[in-house]
Structure formats: structure tokens, C-alpha cells
Design a protein around this motif. Structure first.
Motif, mmCIF file in Angstrom:
data_model
loop_
_atom_site.group_PDB
_atom_site.id
_atom_site.type_symbol
_atom_site.label_atom_id
_atom_site.label_comp_id
_atom_site.label_asym_id
_atom_site.label_seq_id
_atom_site.Cartn_x
_atom_site.Cartn_y
_atom_site.Cartn_z
ATOM 1 N N GLY A 148 0.832 -1.202 0.000
ATOM 2 C CA GLY A 148 0.000 0.000 0.000
ATOM 3 C C GLY A 148 0.864 1.249 0.000
ATOM 4 N N HIS A 149 1.959 1.176 0.735
ATOM 5 C CA HIS A 149 2.928 2.277 0.756
ATOM 6 C C HIS A 149 3.549 2.480 -0.617
ATOM 7 N N ARG A 150 3.958 1.387 -1.236
ATOM 8 C CA ARG A 150 4.592 1.478 -2.555
ATOM 9 C C ARG A 150 3.583 1.927 -3.616
ATOM 10 N N ALA A 151 2.340 1.446 -3.522
ATOM 11 C CA ALA A 151 1.304 1.840 -4.481
ATOM 12 C C ALA A 151 1.058 3.335 -4.435
ATOM 13 N N PRO A 184 11.506 1.739 2.117
ATOM 14 C CA PRO A 184 10.936 0.625 2.888
ATOM 15 C C PRO A 184 11.043 0.827 4.390
ATOM 16 N N GLU A 185 12.158 1.422 4.843
ATOM 17 C CA GLU A 185 12.349 1.590 6.281
ATOM 18 C C GLU A 185 11.272 2.469 6.911
ATOM 19 N N ALA A 186 10.638 3.321 6.086
ATOM 20 C CA ALA A 186 9.594 4.198 6.611
ATOM 21 C C ALA A 186 8.324 3.447 6.962
ATOM 22 N N VAL A 187 8.072 2.321 6.304
ATOM 23 C CA VAL A 187 6.806 1.614 6.472
ATOM 24 C C VAL A 187 6.933 0.347 7.311
ATOM 25 N N LEU A 188 8.147 -0.148 7.528
ATOM 26 C CA LEU A 188 8.317 -1.394 8.275
ATOM 27 C C LEU A 188 7.787 -1.330 9.709
ATOM 28 N N PRO A 189 7.955 -0.213 10.440
ATOM 29 C CA PRO A 189 7.367 -0.169 11.787
ATOM 30 C C PRO A 189 5.855 -0.397 11.770
ATOM 31 N N ALA A 190 5.158 0.192 10.810
ATOM 32 C CA ALA A 190 3.712 0.003 10.718
ATOM 33 C C ALA A 190 3.366 -1.426 10.328
ATOM 34 N N ALA A 191 4.153 -2.015 9.430
ATOM 35 C CA ALA A 191 3.924 -3.401 9.044
ATOM 36 C C ALA A 191 4.056 -4.316 10.246
ATOM 37 N N PRO A 233 -1.664 10.296 11.060
ATOM 38 C CA PRO A 233 -2.547 9.555 10.149
ATOM 39 C C PRO A 233 -2.402 8.045 10.295
ATOM 40 N N ALA A 234 -1.175 7.562 10.551
ATOM 41 C CA ALA A 234 -0.962 6.121 10.705
ATOM 42 C C ALA A 234 -1.692 5.596 11.935
ATOM 43 N N ILE A 243 1.193 6.467 5.302
ATOM 44 C CA ILE A 243 2.594 6.757 5.612
ATOM 45 C C ILE A 243 3.314 7.345 4.405
ATOM 46 N N ALA A 244 2.886 6.936 3.205
ATOM 47 C CA ALA A 244 3.470 7.505 1.979
ATOM 48 C C ALA A 244 2.882 8.862 1.631
ATOM 49 N N GLY A 245 1.800 9.258 2.302
ATOM 50 C CA GLY A 245 1.140 10.518 1.958
ATOM 51 C C GLY A 245 0.472 10.447 0.601
ATOM 52 N N GLY A 246 -0.143 9.299 0.292
ATOM 53 C CA GLY A 246 -0.755 9.088 -1.023
ATOM 54 C C GLY A 246 -1.994 9.933 -1.255
#
Length: 345
Positions: free
Chosen positions: A64-67, A73-80, A158-159, A212-215
Motif C-alpha cells: 500500500g505504501h509502494r502503491a 521501505p524503512e519508513a513503512v516497516l514499523p507500521a507493518a 494519520p498512521a 505513511i506515503a502521503g498518497g
């Protein structure tokens, strides 16, 4: 279908490494409990988190972060990892509520903890201790999920909002399932599946990575259009596996949904087609075997398989909606759809 591709396998490795580091850190803060009790937490929570599962929900967070255009990747791993800890808590509590004897081919945590109590000769009821201790471990996992999320960075607000929604919806869906199984009138099977599993497994993890990506809003809508049918298909597959897959494959007792009278599409369809009250009064393995034959013969299993396939196709087709998502994310989400809905082997 449990085959992991290069993309999904890589994400699992990243999540596992991050989880291991995080859990080591958290275990180091439990010294006040004493050595014996710390080892119980290590065995029945930390090892449980690290020792099994497909990391399906963390994978949806990551992609979802990449989309949404996320590049780090390090930005989203804590949430994962936070989502995986929530899932561990849900499994521990689910086993207590369902009075399940096993999980992943081993005694469920509350059963094993009752055994610890019994062997140690402690005062009180071993079963009550096991259920209470497993519940506390689940609460600890939920607390650790918040601690993991603290590493998110500038998108923490937001997370946290998305992770809170995920937990509230999962708890509400589980309550509806519990009440419906107990005989309370009310919500349809589809509503229970949506909140107990669909949003919790697919949509909210995707939204978490997206946040987290601010999509953008359009990408979030695309992710929801993919997630909602896939979440329903995932729950349907889980329902089918719960009735027909072998315990060695699922790690759960065979026919548990039948014995508990769960509100599932598969059983509702079988009841509708047969008009039989037999499915509401199954008490042993012989009854499970007869029910399985009945579900096949009346066509309910075929109906469930067709619906799973149609929902999975609908989910994949949604990925081509404008504005589109990066090709690597699209491919990974197609692979995750297959992994989520494939037959157990």
C-alpha cells in the motif's frame, strides 16, 4: 497456494528482521517480571509472533505504501510490524473465545499455559489461569503495536488513526461473529466477514501504508476497490479451509466452524440449499464428516469457489483504475490476491 514470489518473500524477510530487533528491545524492558515470567512471555508471545504466519497483513501495508509512491521501505516497516502484532493479539484472543485446542499445529497458548500452571502445582484453576494469561499476552501485543508504530516518523498521526480504525473494526466484527454464533439475531454474514476479516486483513493495512506515503485520494480509492472484494474472498477461502482443509495444513482442528455453528457464507448457503437444520446441531467428528458431504452434494462448496474466483477477479481488475499504481506494486498485489485466495495444499 502458499508459494511466495521474490517480491512477497523479500517483504517477509524485511518484516521478520525488523520484528526480531523490535521484540528483542521490548523483551529487554520486562526484567521487572523475573526470569521465569520473562521466559513465558518469550515462549508464548515473542516466539509465537516470530515463528509462523504468512505476514500477509504486513505485506499489504508495505505494498500500500509502494502503491502510493512510497520509496523508502524503512519508513513503512514499523507500521507493518505493528499490524502483525495486532494480528498476534487477535489470534490469542480468538483461541480463548473459540475454546480452540490448537493453533499452527501446536497447543493454543491458553491451553499450553494451563499446562504450565498444572505442572508447576500453582494454586487455583489451571484453565482459568491459561485463559487469563493468554489474554494478558494479547494486551501486551496490542501495547507493543503502538510502540512499534512510534517509529513511523512525521506521518505518525494519520498512521495511528488508521491502526485504531483497524482495531476497532476487527473487535466489532469479532463481537458480531461471537453474538451471531451464540444465537443473537442481526447482522448478515457479509457484514460480519467485512469487519471481522475483510477490512482488517486487506483494506486497512493498505490504507496504513498509503497514509505513511502521503498518497492521494484517488489511489486510496483504487486500493479500496481492490481490497473490499479481496477481503471477502479471503474470508470465504478461510471458511472453506476451516471445513475441508486437513488440520496438518491449517494448524487448526478440523470442522471447528461446523462444531461452533459459525455464521459463514458456506454454511449459510448450505442451509439455504438444503433447508436442513442438521448443520446447526453438529457435535462430533462423525457429524462433521456428514456435514462436509452434505455441503458438497448440495452445491454450496462449488458456489463458494465460484464466488471466491469472481471476487478475486474483481479485485485484480480494480488495480487498473486511473490514476494507476507503480508496476511493481500492481504485480505484487496480484500475487497477494492469489496467495490470499488460493486453495490450501
Amino acid at each position: 497456494m502458499d508459494t511466495v514470489t521474490a517480491g512477497t518473500g523479500h517483504v517477509r524477510e524485511l518484516v521478520d528482521r525488523h520484528l526480531e530487533r523490535f521484540l528483542d528491545q521490548q523483551m529487554g524492558r520486562l526484567g521487572f517480571l523475573g526470569e521465569v515470567d520473562v521466559e513465558l512471555v518469550r515462549e508464548f508471545l515473542a516466539a509465537f509472533v516470530l515463528g509462523g504466519g504468512k505476514r500477509l497483513r504486513p505485506s499489504f501495508v508495505y505494498w500500500g505504501h509502494r502503491a502510493a509512491g512510497g520509496e523508502r521501505p524503512e519508513a513503512v516497516l514499523p507500521a507493518a510490524c505493528a499490524v502483525e502484532l495486532v494480528h498476534a493479539a487477535a489470534l490469542l484472543l480468538d483461541d480463548v473465545m473459540d475454546e480452540a485446542g490448537s493453533r499452527r499445529g501446536r497447543p493454543a497458548a491458553h491451553v499450553a499455559l494451563a499446562g504450565v500452571h498444572r505442572r508447576s502445582g500453582w494454586r487455583g484453576d489451571p484453565g482459568r489461569f491459561g485463559e487469563s494469561a493468554a489474554t494478558l499476552l494479547a494486551l501486551l501485543a496490542l501495547s507493543w503495536a503502538d510502540a512499534a508504530l512510534l517509529e513511523t516518523g512525521p506521518r505518525l498521526g494519520p498512521a495511528l488513526d488508521i491502526l485504531t480504525r483497524l482495531r476497532v473494526e476487527a473487535i466489532g466484527g469479532q463481537y458480531l461473529d461471537l453474538a451471531r454464533t451464540a444465537g443473537a439475531a442481526g447482522e448478515q454474514v457479509s457484514v460480519i466477514s467485512l469487519y471481522k476479516s475483510g477490512k482488517y486483513t486487506v483494506e486497512r493495512p493498505l490504507h496504513l501504508g498509503h497514509a505513511i506515503a502521503g498518497g492521494c485520494a484517488d489511489t486510496r480509492r483504487t486500493l479500496s476497490a481492490y481490497a473490499l472484494p479481496l477481503g471477502e474472498a479471503f474470508q470465504l477461502r478461510d471458511d472453506v479451509n476451516g471445513v475441508f482443509a486437513e488440520p496438518a495444513r491449517t494448524g487448526k482442528p478440523v470442522g471447528a466452524d461446523l462444531l461452533q455453528g459459525k455464521a459463514t457464507f458456506l454454511l449459510a448457503e448450505a442451509r439455504r440449499r438444503t433447508g436442513s437444520a442438521f448443520l446447526d446441531h453438529i457435535t462430533d467428528e462423525r457429524g462433521v464428516a456428514v456435514a462436509r458431504e452434505l455441503i458438497v452434494e448440495c452445491g454450496a462448496l462449488d458456489a463458494a469457489e465460484r464466488r471466491i474466483a469472481a471476487l478475486a477477479d474483481e479485485a485484480v481488475a480494480a488495480l487498473d483504475r486511473p490514476p494507476g499504481i507503480p508496476p511493481d506494486a500492481r504485480q505484487a498485489l496480484i500475487e497477494l490476491a492469489a496467495l490470499s485466495t488460493g486453495k490450501a495444499r
